[in-house]
Design an enzyme around this catalytic site. Structure first.
Site, PDB file in Angstrom:
ATOM      1  N   HIS A 241      29.542  36.073  38.926  1.00  0.00           N
ATOM      2  CA  HIS A 241      29.879  35.485  40.435  1.00  0.00           C
ATOM      3  C   HIS A 241      29.795  35.492  41.369  1.00  0.00           C
ATOM      4  O   HIS A 241      29.840  34.174  42.569  1.00  0.00           O
ATOM      5  CB  HIS A 241      31.737  36.638  40.815  1.00  0.00           C
ATOM      6  CG  HIS A 241      31.756  37.069  39.175  1.00  0.00           C
ATOM      7  ND1 HIS A 241      33.540  36.332  38.648  1.00  0.00           N
ATOM      8  CD2 HIS A 241      32.328  38.225  38.239  1.00  0.00           C
ATOM      9  CE1 HIS A 241      33.321  36.823  37.287  1.00  0.00           C
ATOM     10  NE2 HIS A 241      33.181  38.063  37.359  1.00  0.00           N
TER      11      HIS A 241
HETATM   12  C1  BDR Z   1      33.889  40.050  41.581  1.00  0.00           C
HETATM   13  O1  BDR Z   1      34.767  41.101  40.877  1.00  0.00           O
HETATM   14  C2  BDR Z   1      33.200  42.011  40.874  1.00  0.00           C
HETATM   15  O2  BDR Z   1      33.749  43.042  40.289  1.00  0.00           O
HETATM   16  C3  BDR Z   1      32.477  41.398  40.966  1.00  0.00           C
HETATM   17  O3  BDR Z   1      31.394  42.135  41.478  1.00  0.00           O
HETATM   18  C4  BDR Z   1      32.648  40.350  42.145  1.00  0.00           C
HETATM   19  O4  BDR Z   1      32.526  40.068  43.609  1.00  0.00           O
HETATM   20  C5  BDR Z   1      34.707  39.287  39.660  1.00  0.00           C
HETATM   21  O5  BDR Z   1      35.755  39.100  40.181  1.00  0.00           O
END
Ligand code: BDR
Ligand code: CA
Length: 312
Positions: A241
């Site tokens: 992500h």
């Molecule tokens: C986001 O949620 C977190 O777990 C990750 O670091 C990312 O920023 C993805 O949904």
């Protein structure tokens, strides 16, 4: 060259985003890291931020701790994805340097005010609590910022922590609502983009083959975060992500999107934290964000490997 403050809850994918930025000194000057509670509680995210700057040989970069909980809600964490420390996998040494004094939200305000107007960007990789605190305490920074580039939300991909919400927005929807109403230039990298950025075995192997410390750490982080996500999605690789934010800052041409209106659902218990994205322009609500919808996954992973290769 963009001057960037990372507001973050590392987190393996936050870590890769920060390392890739530190490997890109020609395009990004990292002014500091601000930790926020999110994937794990604040003491872990702050400690991990210190471990990351040390791993990159950049202990000169200031690291501040910010908010230890959302505005009004109980903190929701994601140890099931990131492990109890948030950076399970690579066995990074404990930091030898210390957090700087002062709340992270004040560091955001002071840093934006200390630089020329429209020269500082906030890269937001976690719940938006610190960023919203700064905007509420110092509304002048909304105009002064070059912008906020954030990972959060979703449109067609809808949700990952609930059926309708992405984790970062879900954890502190009130903070997200403040940010989206602030009038500053906002770019959103939602699940629609990040779900296509899959760390397949071949892509993870490219980090292993770099042969430096950072490459080995990224390999271990991505291998760790696969364990939960592969079971959840049944895909050929877990989505990566937060590094989409760094990639967007360096090579925006890898991505496509458009300016739209985005509002945050804060009142419904069923759809808390949903990003209500008017992608087709069916309302006359003002366009308040550049909403990215797709990206070049091969170009993205090649860029990350190239930048991680420049680190120790
Ligand atoms: C986001 O949620 C977190 O777990 C990750 O670091 C990312 O920023 C993805 O949904
Ligand atoms: Ca994150």
């Amino acid at each position: 060259m963009r001057k960037v403050i990372f507001d973050t809850d590392p987190g393996q994918d936050d870590a890769v985003a920060i390392l890739a930025a530190l490997g890109s000194p020609e395009e990004i000057e990292v002014l500091g890291l601000v930790a926020v509670a999110g994937n794990i509680p604040l003491h872990h995210t702050a400690n991990n931020a210190l471990r990351l700057v040390e791993l990159a040989g950049r202990a000169d970069i200031p690291v501040h701790a910010g908010a230890d909980r959302p505005f009004t809600r109980r903190l929701v964490t994601a140890e099931h994805v990131h492990g109890t420390t948030g950076l399970d996998g690579p066995n990074l040494p404990q930091p030898t340097t210390k957090l700087r004094e002062g709340h992270g939200a004040d560091f955001l305000i002071d840093t934006v005010r200390a630089h020329p107007a429209r020269s500082v960007t906030i890269a937001a990789l976690g719940p938006l609590t610190n960023v919203a605190l700064a905007l509420l305490k110092a509304p002048d920074i909304a105009e002064r910022l070059q912008g906020i580039v954030l990972m959060g939300g979703a449109y067609f991909e809808v949700g990952n922590i609930t059926p309708t919400a992405e984790f970062n927005i879900y954890v502190d929807p009130e903070a997200a609502a403040v940010v989206f109403a602030s009038g500053t230039d906002i770019t959103v990298l939602p699940l629609d983009v990040t779900h296509a950025m899959r760390a397949t075995p071949a892509r993870i192997d490219a980090f292993r083959r770099i042969g430096n410390k950072a490459g080995a750490a990224v390999t271990a982080m991505l291998t760790f975060s696969e364990t939960f996500d592969l079971k959840k999605y049944g895909w050929d690789g877990a989505p990566l992500h937060d590094p989409t934010v760094t990639a967007f800052l360096i090579r925006p041409e890898l991505f496509e999107g458009r300016r739209i209106n985005v509002e945050i659902e804060t009142s419904s218990s069923l759809t808390r934290g949903m990003t209500v994205a008017d992608y087709w322009g069916v309302t006359d609500r003002p366009k308040n964000a550049f909403f990215v919808r797709s990206g070049d996954a091969d170009g993205f992973f090649a860029l990350l490997a190239e930048r991680i290769a420049r680190l120790p």
